[in-house]
Design a protein around this motif. Structure first.
Motif, PDB file in Angstrom:
ATOM      1  N   MET A 126      -2.799   1.615  -1.595  1.00 13.56           N
ATOM      2  CA  MET A 126      -2.935   0.593  -0.588  1.00 13.56           C
ATOM      3  C   MET A 126      -3.434  -0.702  -1.230  1.00 13.56           C
ATOM      4  O   MET A 126      -4.316  -0.693  -2.071  1.00 13.56           O
ATOM      5  CB  MET A 126      -3.928   1.052   0.478  1.00 13.56           C
ATOM      6  N   TYR A 127      -2.838  -1.791  -0.850  1.00 16.28           N
ATOM      7  CA  TYR A 127      -3.211  -3.090  -1.389  1.00 16.28           C
ATOM      8  C   TYR A 127      -4.311  -3.726  -0.535  1.00 16.28           C
ATOM      9  O   TYR A 127      -4.352  -3.556   0.675  1.00 16.28           O
ATOM     10  CB  TYR A 127      -1.998  -4.025  -1.395  1.00 16.28           C
ATOM     11  N   ASP A 128      -5.187  -4.484  -1.190  1.00 16.52           N
ATOM     12  CA  ASP A 128      -6.180  -5.257  -0.459  1.00 16.52           C
ATOM     13  C   ASP A 128      -5.525  -6.540  -0.001  1.00 16.52           C
ATOM     14  O   ASP A 128      -4.858  -7.220  -0.782  1.00 16.52           O
ATOM     15  CB  ASP A 128      -7.376  -5.575  -1.373  1.00 16.52           C
ATOM     16  N   GLU A 129      -5.707  -6.870   1.266  1.00 18.93           N
ATOM     17  CA  GLU A 129      -5.150  -8.107   1.800  1.00 18.93           C
ATOM     18  C   GLU A 129      -6.172  -9.218   1.599  1.00 18.93           C
ATOM     19  O   GLU A 129      -7.246  -9.200   2.197  1.00 18.93           O
ATOM     20  CB  GLU A 129      -4.809  -7.933   3.288  1.00 18.93           C
ATOM     21  N   LEU A 130      -5.820 -10.162   0.744  1.00 20.71           N
ATOM     22  CA  LEU A 130      -6.726 -11.245   0.379  1.00 20.71           C
ATOM     23  C   LEU A 130      -6.025 -12.585   0.535  1.00 20.71           C
ATOM     24  O   LEU A 130      -4.805 -12.671   0.501  1.00 20.71           O
ATOM     25  CB  LEU A 130      -7.188 -11.066  -1.071  1.00 20.71           C
ATOM     26  N   THR A 131      -6.827 -13.635   0.662  1.00 22.06           N
ATOM     27  CA  THR A 131      -6.266 -14.977   0.759  1.00 22.06           C
ATOM     28  C   THR A 131      -6.181 -15.596  -0.631  1.00 22.06           C
ATOM     29  O   THR A 131      -6.759 -15.075  -1.592  1.00 22.06           O
ATOM     30  CB  THR A 131      -7.150 -15.876   1.653  1.00 22.06           C
ATOM     31  N   GLU A 132      -5.500 -16.708  -0.728  1.00 15.40           N
ATOM     32  CA  GLU A 132      -5.412 -17.438  -2.001  1.00 15.40           C
ATOM     33  C   GLU A 132      -6.802 -17.818  -2.505  1.00 15.40           C
ATOM     34  O   GLU A 132      -7.074 -17.791  -3.703  1.00 15.40           O
ATOM     35  CB  GLU A 132      -4.556 -18.700  -1.840  1.00 15.40           C
ATOM     36  N   VAL A 133      -7.692 -18.189  -1.577  1.00 18.48           N
ATOM     37  CA  VAL A 133      -9.057 -18.576  -1.957  1.00 18.48           C
ATOM     38  C   VAL A 133      -9.807 -17.382  -2.533  1.00 18.48           C
ATOM     39  O   VAL A 133     -10.529 -17.522  -3.529  1.00 18.48           O
ATOM     40  CB  VAL A 133      -9.810 -19.192  -0.757  1.00 18.48           C
ATOM     41  N   ASP A 134      -9.641 -16.199  -1.948  1.00 19.28           N
ATOM     42  CA  ASP A 134     -10.267 -14.988  -2.487  1.00 19.28           C
ATOM     43  C   ASP A 134      -9.841 -14.773  -3.937  1.00 19.28           C
ATOM     44  O   ASP A 134     -10.662 -14.516  -4.818  1.00 19.28           O
ATOM     45  CB  ASP A 134      -9.857 -13.749  -1.674  1.00 19.28           C
ATOM     46  N   ILE A 135      -8.552 -14.878  -4.171  1.00 22.61           N
ATOM     47  CA  ILE A 135      -8.022 -14.635  -5.511  1.00 22.61           C
ATOM     48  C   ILE A 135      -8.524 -15.695  -6.488  1.00 22.61           C
ATOM     49  O   ILE A 135      -8.903 -15.377  -7.622  1.00 22.61           O
ATOM     50  CB  ILE A 135      -6.479 -14.557  -5.475  1.00 22.61           C
ATOM     51  N   GLN A 136      -8.569 -16.948  -6.054  1.00 13.57           N
ATOM     52  CA  GLN A 136      -9.076 -18.017  -6.915  1.00 13.57           C
ATOM     53  C   GLN A 136     -10.544 -17.778  -7.277  1.00 13.57           C
ATOM     54  O   GLN A 136     -10.943 -17.947  -8.425  1.00 13.57           O
ATOM     55  CB  GLN A 136      -8.912 -19.385  -6.240  1.00 13.57           C
ATOM     56  N   LYS A 137     -11.352 -17.368  -6.309  1.00 12.67           N
ATOM     57  CA  LYS A 137     -12.769 -17.076  -6.562  1.00 12.67           C
ATOM     58  C   LYS A 137     -12.914 -15.925  -7.567  1.00 12.67           C
ATOM     59  O   LYS A 137     -13.763 -15.968  -8.452  1.00 12.67           O
ATOM     60  CB  LYS A 137     -13.495 -16.740  -5.264  1.00 12.67           C
ATOM     61  N   MET A 138     -12.073 -14.896  -7.421  1.00 10.34           N
ATOM     62  CA  MET A 138     -12.135 -13.783  -8.360  1.00 10.34           C
ATOM     63  C   MET A 138     -11.714 -14.218  -9.758  1.00 10.34           C
ATOM     64  O   MET A 138     -12.314 -13.801 -10.751  1.00 10.34           O
ATOM     65  CB  MET A 138     -11.257 -12.627  -7.872  1.00 10.34           C
ATOM     66  N   LYS A 139     -10.707 -15.065  -9.860  1.00 10.34           N
ATOM     67  CA  LYS A 139     -10.272 -15.560 -11.167  1.00 10.34           C
ATOM     68  C   LYS A 139     -11.368 -16.375 -11.836  1.00 10.34           C
ATOM     69  O   LYS A 139     -11.575 -16.273 -13.051  1.00 10.34           O
ATOM     70  CB  LYS A 139      -9.001 -16.396 -11.034  1.00 10.34           C
ATOM     71  N   GLU A 140     -12.089 -17.177 -11.057  1.00 11.28           N
ATOM     72  CA  GLU A 140     -13.195 -17.967 -11.616  1.00 11.28           C
ATOM     73  C   GLU A 140     -14.311 -17.064 -12.128  1.00 11.28           C
ATOM     74  O   GLU A 140     -14.845 -17.274 -13.215  1.00 11.28           O
ATOM     75  CB  GLU A 140     -13.736 -18.936 -10.558  1.00 11.28           C
ATOM     76  N   GLU A 141     -14.672 -16.048 -11.327  1.00 10.21           N
ATOM     77  CA  GLU A 141     -15.714 -15.122 -11.761  1.00 10.21           C
ATOM     78  C   GLU A 141     -15.270 -14.360 -13.003  1.00 10.21           C
ATOM     79  O   GLU A 141     -16.040 -14.170 -13.945  1.00 10.21           O
ATOM     80  CB  GLU A 141     -16.079 -14.141 -10.648  1.00 10.21           C
ATOM     81  N   LEU A 142     -14.014 -13.927 -13.022  1.00 13.02           N
ATOM     82  CA  LEU A 142     -13.479 -13.197 -14.163  1.00 13.02           C
ATOM     83  C   LEU A 142     -13.550 -14.038 -15.434  1.00 13.02           C
ATOM     84  O   LEU A 142     -13.999 -13.566 -16.485  1.00 13.02           O
ATOM     85  CB  LEU A 142     -12.037 -12.767 -13.875  1.00 13.02           C
ATOM     86  N   ALA A 143     -13.133 -15.283 -15.346  1.00 13.60           N
ATOM     87  CA  ALA A 143     -13.170 -16.177 -16.513  1.00 13.60           C
ATOM     88  C   ALA A 143     -14.605 -16.339 -17.018  1.00 13.60           C
ATOM     89  O   ALA A 143     -14.861 -16.294 -18.235  1.00 13.60           O
ATOM     90  CB  ALA A 143     -12.570 -17.535 -16.158  1.00 13.60           C
ATOM     91  N   HIS A 144     -15.548 -16.510 -16.105  1.00 19.20           N
ATOM     92  CA  HIS A 144     -16.957 -16.665 -16.502  1.00 19.20           C
ATOM     93  C   HIS A 144     -17.467 -15.400 -17.192  1.00 19.20           C
ATOM     94  O   HIS A 144     -18.134 -15.478 -18.233  1.00 19.20           O
ATOM     95  CB  HIS A 144     -17.818 -16.988 -15.274  1.00 19.20           C
ATOM     96  N   ARG A 145     -17.136 -14.257 -16.623  1.00 17.23           N
ATOM     97  CA  ARG A 145     -17.615 -12.997 -17.209  1.00 17.23           C
ATOM     98  C   ARG A 145     -17.008 -12.727 -18.585  1.00 17.23           C
ATOM     99  O   ARG A 145     -17.685 -12.223 -19.471  1.00 17.23           O
ATOM    100  CB  ARG A 145     -17.317 -11.833 -16.268  1.00 17.23           C
ATOM    101  N   VAL A 146     -15.734 -13.077 -18.765  1.00 13.15           N
ATOM    102  CA  VAL A 146     -15.060 -12.820 -20.043  1.00 13.15           C
ATOM    103  C   VAL A 146     -15.474 -13.846 -21.095  1.00 13.15           C
ATOM    104  O   VAL A 146     -15.784 -13.494 -22.234  1.00 13.15           O
ATOM    105  CB  VAL A 146     -13.525 -12.810 -19.858  1.00 13.15           C
ATOM    106  N   GLN A 147     -15.507 -15.112 -20.730  1.00 11.74           N
ATOM    107  CA  GLN A 147     -15.724 -16.177 -21.714  1.00 11.74           C
ATOM    108  C   GLN A 147     -17.196 -16.482 -21.975  1.00 11.74           C
ATOM    109  O   GLN A 147     -17.537 -16.909 -23.076  1.00 11.74           O
ATOM    110  CB  GLN A 147     -15.024 -17.450 -21.258  1.00 11.74           C
TER     111      GLN A 147
END
Length: 167
Positions: A1-22
């Motif tokens: 089952m897929y999580d239904e998310l908005t574009e803003v949700d995905i953008q926020k996750m990408k920002e957090e991911l970049a911070h955690r990795v870099q």
């Protein structure tokens, strides 16, 4: 089952991911190496703590990557007079005998203590698409059932002001 998310949700996750990795990952790796240099690893509390923190960060990175990869992007559009995503809704809770203000959000941003109710929850599912004056019956699981009446709807938007849930 897929999580239904908005574009803003995905953008926020990408920002957090970049911070955690870099930013976080290199710092945590350095902390583990520094603590390892303190000596005997079997009795090195600093090493164990540094390793736990690094593992916690790696776990969150894997979670964010999976969420981004598997998310189903949804739109926020709803009828002007009906309850939709990010709307503030005043409801009368029949069992409690009082009004409550809630805001319907994606699962990733839910926080019941703050009145942020997931659209996937029993209350969220019951209220989506309803109009002022509609009564809904909520089955919350087991023997827990109650009625709610929609008193007012204040249209909202996905403005990125709500944080994504941490763990």
């Amino acid at each position: 089952m897929y999580d239904e998310l908005t574009e803003v949700d995905i953008q926020k996750m990408k920002e957090e991911l970049a911070h955690r990795v870099q930013v976080l990952r290199p710092k945590l790796i350095e902390d583990v190496q520094t603590a390892r240099a303190f000596g005997d690893l079997s009795e090195n509390y600093e090493y164990k703590c540094a390793k736990q923190e690094k593992n916690r960060n790696d776990s969150r990175i894997r979670y964010l990557e999976r969420m981004i990869r598997t998310a189903k992007v949804i739109s926020v559009d709803a009828a002007e007079d009906a309850v939709g995503l990010f709307d503030k809704v005043v409801v009368y809770h029949g069992k409690l005998g009082r009004e409550m203000t809630i805001r319907l959000v994606t699962t990733l941003r839910s926080d019941a203590g703050k009145g942020l109710i997931s659209k996937e929850s029993p209350v969220g599912k019951a209220l989506l698409g309803r109009k002022v004056g509609d009564r809904v019956h909520v089955k919350a699981g087991g023997d827990v059932e109650y009625d709610m009446e929609v008193r007012s709807i204040e249209k909202g938007q996905d403005d990125a002001s709500l944080e994504i849930r941490r763990y």
